[in-house]
Design an enzyme around this catalytic site. Structure first.
Site, short mmCIF file in Angstrom:
data_model
loop_
_atom_site.label_atom_id
_atom_site.label_comp_id
_atom_site.label_asym_id
_atom_site.label_seq_id
_atom_site.Cartn_x
_atom_site.Cartn_y
_atom_site.Cartn_z
N HIS A 173 45.77 -36.67 88.05
CA HIS A 173 46.78 -36.04 88.91
C HIS A 173 46.30 -36.05 90.36
O HIS A 173 45.13 -36.37 90.63
CB HIS A 173 47.06 -34.60 88.47
P1 TYD Z 1 44.16 -29.56 85.12
O1 TYD Z 1 44.00 -29.19 86.56
O2 TYD Z 1 45.19 -30.57 84.78
O3 TYD Z 1 42.75 -30.02 84.53
P2 TYD Z 1 41.79 -31.24 84.91
O4 TYD Z 1 42.23 -31.83 86.20
O5 TYD Z 1 40.46 -30.61 85.01
O6 TYD Z 1 41.86 -32.20 83.79
O7 TYD Z 1 44.41 -28.22 84.30
C1 TYD Z 1 44.43 -28.21 82.89
C2 TYD Z 1 45.25 -27.00 82.46
O8 TYD Z 1 44.62 -25.79 82.89
C3 TYD Z 1 46.66 -27.00 83.03
O9 TYD Z 1 47.55 -26.55 82.02
C4 TYD Z 1 46.60 -25.98 84.15
C5 TYD Z 1 45.51 -25.02 83.71
N1 TYD Z 1 44.74 -24.47 84.83
C6 TYD Z 1 44.81 -23.12 85.14
O10 TYD Z 1 45.53 -22.35 84.48
N2 TYD Z 1 44.07 -22.63 86.17
C7 TYD Z 1 43.27 -23.42 86.91
O11 TYD Z 1 42.61 -22.93 87.87
C8 TYD Z 1 43.22 -24.83 86.60
C9 TYD Z 1 42.37 -25.76 87.41
C10 TYD Z 1 43.97 -25.31 85.56
#
Ligand code: TYD
Length: 135
Positions: free
Chosen positions: A52
């Site tokens: 993303h």
């Molecule tokens: P995401 O940012 O997509 O994870 P990564 O980039 O590390 O693979 O987040 C994964 C899930 O966690 C998504 O459903 C959103 C949630 N999330 C939170 O609730 N709080 C946070 O601070 C973060 C970073 C993610």
């Protein structure tokens, strides 16, 4: 913001025979103020994270333990970074697509983020991202 702004920053090390210490202060030595810290851990072998971009968020990513790779993409070119030192922080500016993979076993990926969690700040579709940055 261009990919050239994304770079590994050397964080200060307080060398000590008892063990080294690194401090990161909001807005000091890093190009943004942070409001949130989160970390990835217990990552199963072969897993990939990221996939993303963020519209406004600035981040600093640190390998607190172990190692992993981060591939950054501004819609034109890609750049790959291997993080394996807890005194290195990869600065990622807004509007950069990222993938994180090749996690070593037991690795911990800590992220300092400029703002609180906001799903509205995410771009999770690569085609939409490419269209947005190339329009
Ligand atoms: P995401 O940012 O997509 O994870 P990564 O980039 O590390 O693979 O987040 C994964 C899930 O966690 C998504 O459903 C959103 C949630 N999330 C939170 O609730 N709080 C946070 O601070 C973060 C970073 C993610």
């Amino acid at each position: 913001m261009p990919l050239v702004d994304c770079k590994i920053l050397d964080l200060p090390i307080l060398h000590d025979k008892r063990g080294n210490l690194t401090a990161v202060e909001s807005g000091r030595g890093i190009p943004f103020e942070f409001n949130r810290v989160y970390y990835l851990y217990d990552v199963p072998g072969g897993s990939a994270r990221g996939g993303h971009a963020h519209k406004k968020l600035h981040q600093l990513i640190i390998a607190m333990s172990g190692s992993f790779d981060i591939i950054l993409d501004d819609g034109r070119e890609c750049k790959s970074f291997h993080l394996n030192r807890s005194y290195h922080g990869l600065y990622i500016c807004p509007m950069i697509w990222r993938e994180i993979n090749n996690f070593s076993s037991g690795s911990v990926c800590m992220v300092l983020a400029s703002d609180f969690y906001d799903e509205m700040d995410y771009i999770r579709n690569k085609t939409s991202f490419d269209q947005l940055v190339n329009s």
